[in-house]
Design a protein around this motif. Structure first.
Motif, mmCIF file in Angstrom:
data_model
loop_
_atom_site.group_PDB
_atom_site.id
_atom_site.type_symbol
_atom_site.label_atom_id
_atom_site.label_comp_id
_atom_site.label_asym_id
_atom_site.label_seq_id
_atom_site.Cartn_x
_atom_site.Cartn_y
_atom_site.Cartn_z
ATOM 1 N N PRO A 1 4.811 3.838 2.490
ATOM 2 C CA PRO A 1 5.107 4.629 1.749
ATOM 3 C C PRO A 1 4.282 5.727 0.925
ATOM 4 O O PRO A 1 3.380 5.373 0.862
ATOM 5 N N VAL A 2 4.899 6.933 0.625
ATOM 6 C CA VAL A 2 4.436 8.046 0.007
ATOM 7 C C VAL A 2 4.585 8.019 -1.139
ATOM 8 O O VAL A 2 5.634 7.798 -1.735
ATOM 9 N N HIS B 1 0.828 -1.139 0.039
ATOM 10 C CA HIS B 1 0.002 -0.087 -0.149
ATOM 11 C C HIS B 1 0.808 1.315 -0.007
ATOM 12 O O HIS B 1 1.964 1.221 0.520
ATOM 13 N N THR B 2 0.455 2.220 -0.560
ATOM 14 C CA THR B 2 0.964 3.636 -0.574
ATOM 15 C C THR B 2 0.021 4.386 -0.193
ATOM 16 O O THR B 2 -1.043 4.431 -0.121
ATOM 17 N N GLN B 3 0.579 5.652 0.227
ATOM 18 C CA GLN B 3 -0.322 6.862 0.677
ATOM 19 C C GLN B 3 -0.162 7.754 -0.515
ATOM 20 O O GLN B 3 0.887 8.239 -0.806
ATOM 21 N N ALA B 4 -1.286 8.301 -1.098
ATOM 22 C CA ALA B 4 -1.155 9.246 -2.235
ATOM 23 C C ALA B 4 -1.331 10.435 -1.807
ATOM 24 O O ALA B 4 -2.164 10.864 -0.942
ATOM 25 N N VAL B 5 -0.576 11.232 -2.490
ATOM 26 C CA VAL B 5 -0.335 12.643 -2.081
ATOM 27 C C VAL B 5 -0.451 13.441 -3.481
ATOM 28 O O VAL B 5 0.215 13.037 -4.428
ATOM 29 N N ASN B 6 -1.474 14.228 -3.708
ATOM 30 C CA ASN B 6 -1.576 15.105 -4.943
ATOM 31 C C ASN B 6 -1.061 16.360 -5.030
ATOM 32 O O ASN B 6 -0.744 17.177 -3.917
ATOM 33 N N LEU B 7 -0.632 16.712 -6.094
ATOM 34 C CA LEU B 7 -0.042 17.928 -6.352
ATOM 35 C C LEU B 7 -0.743 19.449 -5.884
ATOM 36 O O LEU B 7 -0.390 20.255 -5.039
ATOM 37 N N LEU C 1 9.215 13.823 4.465
ATOM 38 C CA LEU C 1 8.071 12.974 4.829
ATOM 39 C C LEU C 1 7.494 13.300 6.289
ATOM 40 O O LEU C 1 6.336 13.257 6.296
ATOM 41 N N GLU C 2 8.450 13.946 7.108
ATOM 42 C CA GLU C 2 7.978 14.384 8.391
ATOM 43 C C GLU C 2 6.899 15.615 8.298
ATOM 44 O O GLU C 2 5.906 15.722 8.840
ATOM 45 N N ALA C 3 7.295 16.406 7.237
ATOM 46 C CA ALA C 3 6.521 17.589 6.772
ATOM 47 C C ALA C 3 4.788 17.183 6.394
ATOM 48 O O ALA C 3 3.910 17.892 6.480
ATOM 49 N N LEU C 4 5.133 16.341 5.424
ATOM 50 C CA LEU C 4 3.799 15.678 5.170
ATOM 51 C C LEU C 4 3.014 15.041 6.117
ATOM 52 O O LEU C 4 1.656 15.444 6.276
ATOM 53 N N ARG C 5 3.584 14.298 6.997
ATOM 54 C CA ARG C 5 3.001 13.831 8.172
ATOM 55 C C ARG C 5 2.412 15.104 9.127
ATOM 56 O O ARG C 5 1.014 14.738 9.707
ATOM 57 N N GLU C 6 3.298 16.026 9.437
ATOM 58 C CA GLU C 6 2.750 17.221 10.070
ATOM 59 C C GLU C 6 1.604 17.837 9.593
ATOM 60 O O GLU C 6 0.635 18.532 10.382
ATOM 61 N N SER C 7 1.432 17.920 8.172
ATOM 62 C CA SER C 7 0.438 18.518 7.692
ATOM 63 C C SER C 7 -0.861 17.713 7.685
ATOM 64 O O SER C 7 -1.904 18.199 6.961
ATOM 65 N N GLY C 8 -0.685 16.507 7.855
ATOM 66 C CA GLY C 8 -1.717 15.622 7.712
ATOM 67 C C GLY C 8 -1.990 14.894 6.461
ATOM 68 O O GLY C 8 -3.039 14.117 6.458
ATOM 69 N N HIS D 1 10.129 15.192 -1.240
ATOM 70 C CA HIS D 1 10.862 14.209 -0.721
ATOM 71 C C HIS D 1 9.503 12.838 -0.670
ATOM 72 O O HIS D 1 8.485 13.201 0.062
ATOM 73 N N ALA D 2 9.684 11.810 -1.251
ATOM 74 C CA ALA D 2 8.711 10.539 -1.362
ATOM 75 C C ALA D 2 9.273 9.468 -1.768
ATOM 76 O O ALA D 2 10.469 9.353 -2.458
ATOM 77 N N HIS D 3 8.609 8.281 -1.492
ATOM 78 C CA HIS D 3 9.165 7.092 -1.794
ATOM 79 C C HIS D 3 8.825 6.919 -3.449
ATOM 80 O O HIS D 3 9.914 6.202 -3.964
ATOM 81 N N LYS D 4 7.664 7.281 -3.887
ATOM 82 C CA LYS D 4 7.568 7.240 -5.407
ATOM 83 C C LYS D 4 6.867 8.291 -5.952
ATOM 84 O O LYS D 4 6.409 9.176 -5.226
ATOM 85 N N PHE D 5 7.132 8.625 -7.199
ATOM 86 C CA PHE D 5 6.464 9.778 -8.015
ATOM 87 C C PHE D 5 5.957 9.291 -9.280
ATOM 88 O O PHE D 5 6.593 8.417 -9.837
ATOM 89 N N SER D 6 4.637 9.595 -9.649
ATOM 90 C CA SER D 6 4.175 9.221 -11.028
ATOM 91 C C SER D 6 5.077 10.208 -11.979
ATOM 92 O O SER D 6 5.547 11.304 -11.495
ATOM 93 N N GLY D 7 5.311 9.712 -13.214
ATOM 94 C CA GLY D 7 6.015 10.531 -14.096
ATOM 95 C C GLY D 7 5.383 11.885 -14.330
ATOM 96 O O GLY D 7 6.272 12.687 -14.273
ATOM 97 N N ALA D 8 4.163 11.961 -14.330
ATOM 98 C CA ALA D 8 3.599 13.363 -14.402
ATOM 99 C C ALA D 8 3.760 14.084 -13.277
ATOM 100 O O ALA D 8 3.939 15.503 -13.658
ATOM 101 N N ALA D 9 3.862 13.722 -12.137
ATOM 102 C CA ALA D 9 3.966 14.565 -11.028
ATOM 103 C C ALA D 9 5.393 15.093 -11.175
ATOM 104 O O ALA D 9 5.989 16.251 -10.692
ATOM 105 N N ARG D 10 6.306 14.254 -11.117
ATOM 106 C CA ARG D 10 7.898 14.459 -11.204
ATOM 107 C C ARG D 10 7.941 15.705 -12.413
ATOM 108 O O ARG D 10 8.693 16.551 -11.912
ATOM 109 N N GLU D 11 7.455 15.478 -13.343
ATOM 110 C CA GLU D 11 7.476 16.546 -14.560
ATOM 111 C C GLU D 11 6.904 17.843 -13.914
ATOM 112 O O GLU D 11 7.493 18.938 -14.182
ATOM 113 N N ALA D 12 5.774 17.953 -13.641
ATOM 114 C CA ALA D 12 5.171 19.109 -13.095
ATOM 115 C C ALA D 12 6.033 20.046 -11.762
ATOM 116 O O ALA D 12 5.993 21.084 -11.891
#
Length: 79
Positions: free
Chosen positions: A40-41, A4-10, A25-32, A56-67
Motif C-alpha cells: 500500500p502507498v 508495510h506501506t510505501q511512503a510518498v512525500n508531497l 497508483l500506476e503513475a506513481l509506479r511509472e515515476s519510480g 490516488h493512494a491507500h492512505k494519507f496523513s491528515g496534513a498531506a490530505r489538507e495540503a
C-alpha cells in the motif's frame, strides 16, 4: 504484525507531476515513487505542494490530505 506501506512525500509529487495530473497508483509506479506492486502507498506531508493534483493512494496523513486540498487538488482513497 505490521503492514508495510510505501511512503510518498508531497515534495516527490511536486517534483514529478505536472499541474492537474491524475496521480494514480500506476503513475506513481511509472515515476519510480512506488515500486512494489502489492504494498500500500501512503502520502505524507513532507515538502510543499503548489499545484492541484488528483492523488490516488491507500492512505494519507491528515496534513498531506489538507495540503493537497489546499493546493486545489483532490484525494482519492484506494481500497
Amino acid at each position: 504484525f505490521r503492514t508495510h506501506t510505501q511512503a510518498v512525500n508531497l515534495q516527490d509529487l511536486e517534483r514529478r507531476f505536472e499541474k492537474g495530473a491524475d496521480v494514480t497508483l500506476e503513475a506513481l509506479r511509472e515515476s519510480g515513487l512506488a515500486k512494489a506492486k502489492d504494498v500500500p502507498v501512503k502520502i505524507l506531508a513532507k515538502g510543499e505542494l503548489t499545484k492541484p493534483l488528483t492523488v490516488h493512494a491507500h492512505k494519507f496523513s491528515g496534513a498531506a490530505r489538507e495540503a493537497i486540498e489546499k493546493a486545489g487538488g483532490t484525494v482519492t482513497v484506494v481500497e
